[in-house]
Design an enzyme around this catalytic site. Structure first.
Site, PDB file in Angstrom:
ATOM      1  N   GLU A 149      52.986  49.515  31.812  1.00  0.00           N
ATOM      2  CA  GLU A 149      54.969  49.265  31.773  1.00  0.00           C
ATOM      3  C   GLU A 149      55.250  48.938  30.168  1.00  0.00           C
ATOM      4  OE1 GLU A 149      56.051  47.715  33.956  1.00  0.00           O
ATOM      5  OE2 GLU A 149      57.252  47.643  32.364  1.00  0.00           O
ATOM      6  N   LYS A 205      50.813  55.405  27.139  1.00  0.00           N
ATOM      7  CA  LYS A 205      51.257  54.388  26.603  1.00  0.00           C
ATOM      8  C   LYS A 205      50.862  53.302  25.405  1.00  0.00           C
ATOM      9  CE  LYS A 205      52.001  49.235  26.238  1.00  0.00           C
ATOM     10  NZ  LYS A 205      53.502  49.410  26.988  1.00  0.00           N
ATOM     11  N   GLY A 258      55.061  42.609  14.702  1.00  0.00           N
ATOM     12  CA  GLY A 258      54.200  41.906  15.403  1.00  0.00           C
ATOM     13  C   GLY A 258      54.305  41.751  16.813  1.00  0.00           C
ATOM     14  N   CYS A 261      51.522  43.528  21.079  1.00  0.00           N
ATOM     15  CA  CYS A 261      51.423  44.682  21.786  1.00  0.00           C
ATOM     16  C   CYS A 261      51.336  45.798  20.953  1.00  0.00           C
ATOM     17  CB  CYS A 261      52.218  45.276  22.806  1.00  0.00           C
ATOM     18  SG  CYS A 261      52.519  44.475  24.486  1.00  0.00           S
ATOM     19  N   LYS A 264      47.484  45.217  18.479  1.00  0.00           N
ATOM     20  CA  LYS A 264      46.521  45.114  18.894  1.00  0.00           C
ATOM     21  C   LYS A 264      46.582  46.520  20.434  1.00  0.00           C
ATOM     22  CE  LYS A 264      47.390  43.699  24.112  1.00  0.00           C
ATOM     23  NZ  LYS A 264      47.377  44.675  24.727  1.00  0.00           N
ATOM     24  N   LYS A 322      60.346  38.650  17.637  1.00  0.00           N
ATOM     25  CA  LYS A 322      61.554  39.289  17.543  1.00  0.00           C
ATOM     26  C   LYS A 322      62.227  38.003  18.278  1.00  0.00           C
ATOM     27  CE  LYS A 322      60.516  42.166  21.724  1.00  0.00           C
ATOM     28  NZ  LYS A 322      60.839  43.107  21.986  1.00  0.00           N
ATOM     29  N   ARG A 329      52.819  35.802  18.667  1.00  0.00           N
ATOM     30  CA  ARG A 329      51.837  36.513  18.883  1.00  0.00           C
ATOM     31  C   ARG A 329      51.680  37.571  17.732  1.00  0.00           C
ATOM     32  NH1 ARG A 329      50.150  37.811  25.230  1.00  0.00           N
ATOM     33  NH2 ARG A 329      51.841  38.031  25.256  1.00  0.00           N
TER      34      ARG A 329
HETATM   35  N1  LIG Z   1      53.882  41.490  26.531  1.00  0.00           N
HETATM   36  C1  LIG Z   1      54.369  42.453  26.847  1.00  0.00           C
HETATM   37  O1  LIG Z   1      55.793  42.546  26.173  1.00  0.00           O
HETATM   38  C2  LIG Z   1      53.560  43.371  27.670  1.00  0.00           C
HETATM   39  C3  LIG Z   1      54.163  44.948  27.516  1.00  0.00           C
HETATM   40  C4  LIG Z   1      53.412  46.220  27.751  1.00  0.00           C
HETATM   41  C5  LIG Z   1      52.289  46.047  28.286  1.00  0.00           C
HETATM   42  N2  LIG Z   1      52.018  44.614  27.902  1.00  0.00           N
HETATM   43  C6  LIG Z   1      50.376  44.623  29.053  1.00  0.00           C
HETATM   44  O2  LIG Z   1      49.762  43.962  30.188  1.00  0.00           O
HETATM   45  C7  LIG Z   1      49.121  42.262  29.681  1.00  0.00           C
HETATM   46  C8  LIG Z   1      49.257  41.931  30.174  1.00  0.00           C
HETATM   47  O3  LIG Z   1      49.693  41.158  29.124  1.00  0.00           O
HETATM   48  P1  LIG Z   1      50.354  40.029  28.910  1.00  0.00           P
HETATM   49  O4  LIG Z   1      51.173  39.468  27.778  1.00  0.00           O
HETATM   50  O5  LIG Z   1      51.220  39.606  30.163  1.00  0.00           O
HETATM   51  O6  LIG Z   1      49.786  38.725  28.894  1.00  0.00           O
HETATM   52  P2  LIG Z   1      49.295  37.432  29.413  1.00  0.00           P
HETATM   53  O7  LIG Z   1      48.529  36.698  27.848  1.00  0.00           O
HETATM   54  O8  LIG Z   1      50.847  36.692  29.298  1.00  0.00           O
HETATM   55  O9  LIG Z   1      49.551  36.743  30.356  1.00  0.00           O
HETATM   56  C9  LIG Z   1      47.341  36.810  31.299  1.00  0.00           C
HETATM   57  C10 LIG Z   1      47.562  36.871  32.482  1.00  0.00           C
HETATM   58  O10 LIG Z   1      46.566  37.187  32.972  1.00  0.00           O
HETATM   59  C11 LIG Z   1      45.815  35.901  33.196  1.00  0.00           C
HETATM   60  N3  LIG Z   1      44.310  36.536  33.908  1.00  0.00           N
HETATM   61  C12 LIG Z   1      43.209  36.265  32.994  1.00  0.00           C
HETATM   62  N4  LIG Z   1      42.227  36.471  33.558  1.00  0.00           N
HETATM   63  C13 LIG Z   1      42.162  36.463  34.902  1.00  0.00           C
HETATM   64  C14 LIG Z   1      41.453  36.739  36.005  1.00  0.00           C
HETATM   65  N5  LIG Z   1      40.502  36.489  36.096  1.00  0.00           N
HETATM   66  N6  LIG Z   1      42.271  37.050  37.448  1.00  0.00           N
HETATM   67  C15 LIG Z   1      43.560  36.120  37.270  1.00  0.00           C
HETATM   68  N7  LIG Z   1      44.128  35.638  36.479  1.00  0.00           N
HETATM   69  C16 LIG Z   1      43.696  35.539  35.100  1.00  0.00           C
HETATM   70  C17 LIG Z   1      45.707  34.678  32.613  1.00  0.00           C
HETATM   71  O11 LIG Z   1      45.425  33.002  32.700  1.00  0.00           O
HETATM   72  C18 LIG Z   1      47.384  34.984  31.961  1.00  0.00           C
HETATM   73  O12 LIG Z   1      47.960  34.285  32.694  1.00  0.00           O
HETATM   74  C19 LIG Z   1      48.361  43.495  28.605  1.00  0.00           C
HETATM   75  O13 LIG Z   1      46.801  44.337  28.753  1.00  0.00           O
HETATM   76  C20 LIG Z   1      49.359  43.890  27.591  1.00  0.00           C
HETATM   77  O14 LIG Z   1      48.900  44.675  26.540  1.00  0.00           O
HETATM   78  C21 LIG Z   1      51.907  43.965  27.968  1.00  0.00           C
END
Ligand SMILES: NC(=O)c1ccc[n+]([C@@H]2O[C@H](COP(=O)([O-])OP(=O)(O)OC[C@H]3O[C@@H](n4cnc5c(N)ncnc54)[C@H](O)[C@@H]3O)[C@@H](O)[C@H]2O)c1
Length: 436
Positions: A149, A205, A258, A261, A264, A322, A329
């Site tokens: 994503e 990604k 920061g 993403c 990390k 931002k 985070r």
């Molecule tokens: N935030 C961004 O801008 C972004 C953009 C692209 C990709 N990503 C990637 O997408 C992924 C998710 O990021 P995010 O920012 O949405 O994370 P987040 O921490 O906001 O959300 C993750 C969710 O997963 C849930 N979860 C954890 N373990 C679980 C399980 N076993 N069963 C069901 N639910 C569970 C948590 O409770 C939480 O609500 C990461 O790998 C991140 O690197 C994030």
């Protein structure tokens, strides 16, 4: 199509709401019971422009619902997206515990042929581990897809609805046709769906985020040189950004990158490389530059106020990493605040949406001001950390009147040097000469 999204964080919630908007039946499943209860009442756990209306509309229409029962959500789906967090492990590599736990839940609960899509950012080789885990329990055929994503927090709904491209790592015809159908409504303007092998999709990604982080650290390095040689980084940025081979995006210097993403993912990519006996030397430097950059605002404050900050009272505008998000985070503001407090200064902060999140993280060690101008009363300096629109054209006379000393440290180069000069501010920004 019947879709299950496991994980209703930033990514899962946006993806789920957008797929429901195009007519799919979507269930968002999460182990966080509190989050699910709130979502059922249309209360969003995050601030993301436009997402509230999308969630409300699609829940009302019956196309979107939420559950903490991940197993039954999987049982009724044709496609399951894994969108759980992949936080950094101790050595910087991605912690896959949540992803693999979901893979096990999928294997145990699937009731029909299933497409399993990894949306979480995961290192090369993860799809094979997901396949192995699902396969240990599955009694029906399944297809693995890697679909990284690229949405940006703050513009996530728009980014998902109108992506620059969709990257899909898929290795069966069923998976490819299913994903092409799902994404067709989002690429009607001709933006490409790029099909590739799974390993390449997983790496794409990380390479994308690493490239963007590299541009930021490169410009921060150039900005620091500009300060030494008397050049203006804004001019240099415009000068190079108009070269089509370079392009103008992501060339803004600042207080360091920061968010959830870039930091990390850059660390995880470095770790992936090391574990394959390959050193990504540029990325090591990108991280070192960023760590230094996050401390530069304090350095500039010490130049303006004197090296002993004990007793200084500092106002901060912007806490989120931002604008248009409440996500803090790895925000540069956290490094700044910790350094100020450790130096004996007191801090009063304002942010249009991130103050609740900041209070949760920092408690009463920082005072939070109801408005940006309230934060300035009696402060020795203003430090601008996040480039929220409301900070771009403030009432400078009022700022000067409210501050005890007319000092502005601008981490985002929001203000014109000649204006700061005229108004008698002591003004330090990034990669431009100091004023007064
Ligand atoms: N935030 C961004 O801008 C972004 C953009 C692209 C990709 N990503 C990637 O997408 C992924 C998710 O990021 P995010 O920012 O949405 O994370 P987040 O921490 O906001 O959300 C993750 C969710 O997963 C849930 N979860 C954890 N373990 C679980 C399980 N076993 N069963 C069901 N639910 C569970 C948590 O409770 C939480 O609500 C990461 O790998 C991140 O690197 C994030």
């Amino acid at each position: 199509m019947k879709i299950c999204i496991v994980g209703t964080g930033y990514v899962g919630l946006v993806v789920g709401a957008c797929l429901a908007e195009t007519g799919n039946e979507v269930v968002g499943a999460d182990v966080d019971v509190g989050k699910i209860e709130k979502l059922k009442r249309n209360e969003l756990p995050i601030f993301e422009p436009g997402l509230d209306r999308l969630v409300e509309r699609n829940q009302a229409a019956g196309r979107l619902c939420f559950t903490q029962d991940v197993g039954s959500a999987v049982a009724n789906a044709d496609v399951v997206f894994i969108a759980v967090g992949t936080p950094p492990d101790e050595d910087g590599s991605a912690d896959l515990r949540h992803v693999l736990a979901v893979a096990e839940t999928i294997g145990r609960n699937m009731t029909r042929e299933l497409v399993v899509v990894t949306k979480s950012t995961v290192p090369v080789g993860t799809a094979a581990r997901v396949a192995e885990t699902v396969g240990r329990y599955a009694r029906q055929p399944f297809h693995i897809v890697s679909n990284p994503e690229f949405l940006k927090e703050g513009a996530a709904v728009d980014d998902f609805m109108k992506p620059d491209r969709v990257v899909l790592g898929a290795e069966t015809d069923h998976a490819r046709s299913c994903m092409a159908e799902l994404y067709a409504p989002f690429v009607r303007t001709g933006k490409p769906i790029i099909f590739m092998d799974i390993a390449s999709a997983e790496l794409t990604k990380y390479a994308a985020n690493a490239m963007l982080a590299t541009r930021i650290s490169f410009m921060n390095d150039i900005a620091n040189l500009c300060e030494r040689v008397g050049a203006n980084v804004d001019m240099v940025r415009r000068g190079i950004g108009s070269d089509e081979r370079i392009g103008s995006a992501f060339l803004f210097p600042g207080p360091g990158y920061g968010g959830s993403c870039f930091p990390k993912d850059v660390r995880a990519l470095s770790q992936t490389a090391r574990s394959h006996a390959c050193e990504l030397r540029i990325l090591e430097a990108v991280q070192a530059v960023n760590d230094d950059q996050k401390r530069r605002l304090v350095g500039k404050l010490k130049i303006a106020l004197g090296s002993d900050l004990r007793g200084a009272h500092v106002a901060i505008w912007g806490l989120a990493f931002k604008p248009n998000t409440d996500d803090m985070r790895e925000s540069p503001s956290l490094v700044l605040i910790e350094e100020l407090l450790a130096s004996g200064a007191s801090v009063v902060a304002h942010d249009p949406v991130a103050m609740a999140e900041a209070e949760h993280r920092l408690g009463d060690r920082v005072t939070f001001a109801p408005s940006s101008y309230d934060a300035l009363e009696g402060a020795d300096a203003l430090v601008v950390v996040t480039d929220w629109n409301e900070y771009r054209h403030p009432d400078f006379a009022r700022i000067k009147e409210s501050l005890r000393r007319p000092v502005i440290i601008d981490g985002r180069n929001l203000y014109a040097l000649d204006r700061m000069q005229r108004m008698g501010f002591t003004y330090h920004s990034i990669g431009r000469g100091a004023v007064n």
